[in-house]
Design an enzyme around this catalytic site. Structure first.
Site, PDB file in Angstrom:
ATOM      1  CG  ASP A 167      -8.514  -4.462  -2.465  1.00 23.33           C
ATOM      2  OD1 ASP A 167      -9.707  -4.230  -2.216  1.00 23.33           O
ATOM      3  OD2 ASP A 167      -7.751  -3.617  -2.962  1.00 23.33           O
TER       4      ASP A 167
ATOM      5  CG  HIS B  36      -2.064   0.922   1.118  1.00 22.29           C
ATOM      6  ND1 HIS B  36      -1.964   2.266   1.389  1.00 22.29           N
ATOM      7  CD2 HIS B  36      -3.334   0.694   0.711  1.00 22.29           C
ATOM      8  CE1 HIS B  36      -3.133   2.826   1.167  1.00 22.29           C
ATOM      9  NE2 HIS B  36      -3.985   1.894   0.750  1.00 22.29           N
TER      10      HIS B  36
HETATM   11  N1  CMC Z   1       4.067  -7.693  -4.808  1.00 17.53           N
HETATM   12  C1  CMC Z   1       5.403  -7.644  -5.032  1.00 17.53           C
HETATM   13  N2  CMC Z   1       6.152  -6.527  -4.863  1.00 17.53           N
HETATM   14  C2  CMC Z   1       5.516  -5.415  -4.485  1.00 17.53           C
HETATM   15  C3  CMC Z   1       4.133  -5.391  -4.247  1.00 17.53           C
HETATM   16  C4  CMC Z   1       3.403  -6.594  -4.424  1.00 17.53           C
HETATM   17  N3  CMC Z   1       2.090  -6.617  -4.204  1.00 17.53           N
HETATM   18  N4  CMC Z   1       3.767  -4.141  -3.871  1.00 17.53           N
HETATM   19  C5  CMC Z   1       4.890  -3.411  -3.879  1.00 17.53           C
HETATM   20  N5  CMC Z   1       5.942  -4.172  -4.253  1.00 17.53           N
HETATM   21  C6  CMC Z   1       7.350  -3.754  -4.326  1.00 17.53           C
HETATM   22  C7  CMC Z   1       7.617  -2.933  -5.582  1.00 17.53           C
HETATM   23  O1  CMC Z   1       8.024  -3.764  -6.659  1.00 17.53           O
HETATM   24  C8  CMC Z   1       8.726  -2.019  -5.110  1.00 17.53           C
HETATM   25  O2  CMC Z   1       9.917  -2.754  -5.055  1.00 17.53           O
HETATM   26  P1  CMC Z   1      11.339  -2.033  -5.377  1.00 17.53           P
HETATM   27  O3  CMC Z   1      11.515  -1.016  -4.284  1.00 17.53           O
HETATM   28  O4  CMC Z   1      12.331  -3.142  -5.350  1.00 17.53           O
HETATM   29  O5  CMC Z   1      11.188  -1.412  -6.739  1.00 17.53           O
HETATM   30  C9  CMC Z   1       8.341  -1.715  -3.667  1.00 17.53           C
HETATM   31  O6  CMC Z   1       7.582  -2.862  -3.236  1.00 17.53           O
HETATM   32  C10 CMC Z   1       7.481  -0.459  -3.489  1.00 17.53           C
HETATM   33  O7  CMC Z   1       6.334  -0.608  -4.298  1.00 17.53           O
HETATM   34  P2  CMC Z   1       5.717   0.546  -5.212  1.00 17.53           P
HETATM   35  O8  CMC Z   1       5.038  -0.074  -6.393  1.00 17.53           O
HETATM   36  O9  CMC Z   1       6.762   1.581  -5.488  1.00 17.53           O
HETATM   37  O10 CMC Z   1       4.660   1.146  -4.186  1.00 17.53           O
HETATM   38  P3  CMC Z   1       3.453   2.066  -4.526  1.00 17.53           P
HETATM   39  O11 CMC Z   1       3.147   2.793  -3.304  1.00 17.53           O
HETATM   40  O12 CMC Z   1       3.704   2.864  -5.759  1.00 17.53           O
HETATM   41  O13 CMC Z   1       2.275   1.017  -4.908  1.00 17.53           O
HETATM   42  C11 CMC Z   1       0.533  -0.538  -4.667  1.00 17.53           C
HETATM   43  C12 CMC Z   1       1.328   0.591  -4.016  1.00 17.53           C
HETATM   44  C13 CMC Z   1      -0.704  -0.829  -3.840  1.00 17.53           C
HETATM   45  C14 CMC Z   1       0.051  -0.101  -6.070  1.00 17.53           C
HETATM   46  C15 CMC Z   1       1.422  -1.805  -4.771  1.00 17.53           C
HETATM   47  O14 CMC Z   1       1.805  -2.208  -3.488  1.00 17.53           O
HETATM   48  C16 CMC Z   1       0.734  -2.941  -5.515  1.00 17.53           C
HETATM   49  O15 CMC Z   1       0.804  -2.995  -6.750  1.00 17.53           O
HETATM   50  N6  CMC Z   1       0.036  -3.879  -4.793  1.00 17.53           N
HETATM   51  C17 CMC Z   1      -0.714  -4.933  -5.432  1.00 17.53           C
HETATM   52  C18 CMC Z   1      -2.051  -4.409  -5.893  1.00 17.53           C
HETATM   53  C19 CMC Z   1      -2.990  -4.171  -4.725  1.00 17.53           C
HETATM   54  O16 CMC Z   1      -3.149  -4.995  -3.852  1.00 17.53           O
HETATM   55  N7  CMC Z   1      -3.665  -3.020  -4.758  1.00 17.53           N
HETATM   56  C20 CMC Z   1      -4.649  -2.643  -3.735  1.00 17.53           C
HETATM   57  C21 CMC Z   1      -4.186  -1.493  -2.916  1.00 17.53           C
HETATM   58  S1  CMC Z   1      -5.116  -1.222  -1.417  1.00 17.53           S
HETATM   59  C22 CMC Z   1      -6.729  -0.812  -1.846  1.00 17.53           C
HETATM   60  C23 CMC Z   1      -6.897   0.146  -2.941  1.00 17.53           C
HETATM   61  O17 CMC Z   1      -6.195   1.134  -3.110  1.00 17.53           O
HETATM   62  O18 CMC Z   1      -7.828  -0.064  -3.676  1.00 17.53           O
END
Ligand code: CMC
Length: 427
Positions: free
Chosen positions: A362, A305
């Protein structure tokens, strides 16, 4: 004394700061470009507060979520969805009279205009319900032109009530159309959740009794999803509203924003992922390995998140509820076991620990929705139903703010410099 000073080359800019009631302090960079010729770069607005908001407080480090000051745990346990919808929009819990008046107004607006039926029927039967809901929400503006002025507080209030009242009917009817069953009309003797369940799952040929376990679980899930600050869809709603678009158009934009798998679409994606794990033999560690592999686009859906670097407090509540609801309904879903195992494997893995990736809202919600009988492609629509009061509150907050401005971010242009047009036969 300025609160902060920004030095760039020989120039200095004094900056003022604003402290929230709790949480972050914001530095106002509004004069940065006019004084220093600079803009800020902030990918994904990860460090930007567009404005001030009094709706929802989130502390991602400690895993705290409060609506208008009230802890989510208390609201999930003691409140009901319409009370939360009222609280979010008007800032205070309603008195008994206010609650009754509000509930009555919502109940009396649940019918759709009869000609709206043709709208649902124009879609293919296998259309995704998020697309239908966004279109139907947008279409509401054409049925209710009497209350579209975003600057007229009374008109906005009426439209907001219509939206909350009609959304369950639109959702249920899109489902009924998809399964070739007759539409079921609202039953005003039922509460909000029960009425929706009846419109979804009853058929005219049989008597339908709402299961209170299912209705209570739905109410709890709606409350947990009701607002979450400046997330992707709420920001979309505010952005569209900032140009004084009407509330239906703005909320429709929010529904589209929510549909993406990185946002609300994740609840559907989690279930599909769990199904895939089971169908491929149930080895959760293989999928955790894939999620860590930067050459593999697979991510652990329902994990991570932007704001929470700790347990999402909603996920804690939902996990516990998933066990209780499945137990009460006598459902034995192997996906719950897989989800719990996946969570344990990930939480003990250095990759997830270092990046502070925890289950989000989720991760477990789909398992409950599935036990209640909802098809997977309805999960994100259920998220939208819950988030609706939050979107409306965020939209209303912005439109009532005398300091609000149209959203118009800057950019750093990195395209070609000026060049002369070349006629097509000379290229
Ligand atoms: N699985 C594997 N790696 C992950 C995941 C994941 N679910 N989430 C984050 N990471 C890694 C990402 O690759 C990055 O690694 P590095 O620093 O080596 O590049 C690091 O963690 C930081 O992630 P980010 O993508 O820069 O973080 P963000 O804040 O931009 O994204 C997020 C947040 C929710 C989009 C992401 O965690 C994600 O894609 N999660 C899976 C989808 C999900 O469950 N979404 C629902 C979010 S909560 C409810 C809502 O908003 O609707």
């Amino acid at each position: 004394m300025p609160d902060a000073v920004l030095r760039y080359g020989e120039q200095e800019l004094e900056l003022t700061s604003h402290s929230g009631t709790e949480g972050d302090t914001g530095v106002d960079i509004g004069k940065l470009r006019s004084e220093l010729g600079l803009v800020t770069i902030d990918r994904g607005f990860a460090n930007t507060a567009e404005g001030l908001s009094a709706v929802t407080y989130i502390n991602g480090e400690e895993g705290i979520l409060r609506y208008r000051g009230y802890p989510i745990e208390q609201l999930a346990e003691k409140s009901d969805f319409l009370e939360v919808a009222y609280l979010l929009q008007y800032g205070e819990l309603p008195t008994k009279t206010e609650y009754e008046e509000y509930e009555d107004a919502i109940t009396r607006h649940t019918l759709l205009r009869e000609d709206m039926k043709y709208l649902f029927e124009a879609f293919p039967h296998n259309a995704h319900p998020m697309q239908i809901l966004a279109s139907a929400t947008s279409a509401l503006a054409t049925y209710y032109p009497d209350a579209l002025d975003p600057l007229d507080e009374e008109a906005v209030d009426l439209s907001a009530r219509r939206l909350i009242a009609k959304t369950p009917t639109m959702m249920a009817w899109s489902y009924k159309y998809s399964v070739h069953q007759p539409y079921v009309y609202p039953d005003n003797s039922l509460d909000y959740s029960s009425n929706f369940l009846k419109m979804m799952f009853s058929v005219p040929a049989e008597e339908y009794v709402v299961d209170p376990v299912v209705a209570n679980a739905l109410t709890m899930l709606l409350i947990l999803h009701a607002d979450h600050g400046q997330n992707c869809s709420s920001s979309a709603v505010r952005l569209v509203g900032s140009g004084h678009a009407n509330i239906f158009s703005s909320i429709s934009a929010g529904i589209h924003a929510l549909s993406g798998p990185l946002h609300g679409g994740a609840n559907q994606a989690v279930l599909e992922m769990l199904d895939m794990i089971v169908s491929e033999g149930g080895d959760t560690s293989q999928f955790v390995k894939r999620a860590k592999d930067k050459n593999d686009p697979f991510r652990l859906m329902g994990f991570g998140h932007r704001v929470y670097k700790n347990f999402d407090p909603r996920a804690r509540i939902i996990k516990k509820a998933a066990e209780e609801v499945l137990d009460a309904l006598g459902v034995d879903d192997p996906l719950l076991e897989v989800a719990m195992e996946l969570e344990q494997v990930a939480l003990n893995d250095d990759y997830f620990v270092e990046r502070r990736l925890y289950p989000n809202v989720d991760f477990y919600s789909g398992i409950i929705y599935r036990a209640m009988g909802f098809p997977t492609d309805m999960f994100t629509v259920l998220f939208a139903m819950g988030r609706l009061p939050g979107w409306i509150s965020q939209w209303r907050e912005l439109s009532a703010d005398p300091q609000a401005k149209i959203f118009r971010p800057r950019q750093l242009y990195v395209g070609p410099e000026t060049r002369d047009y070349v006629p097509i036969d000379e290229r």
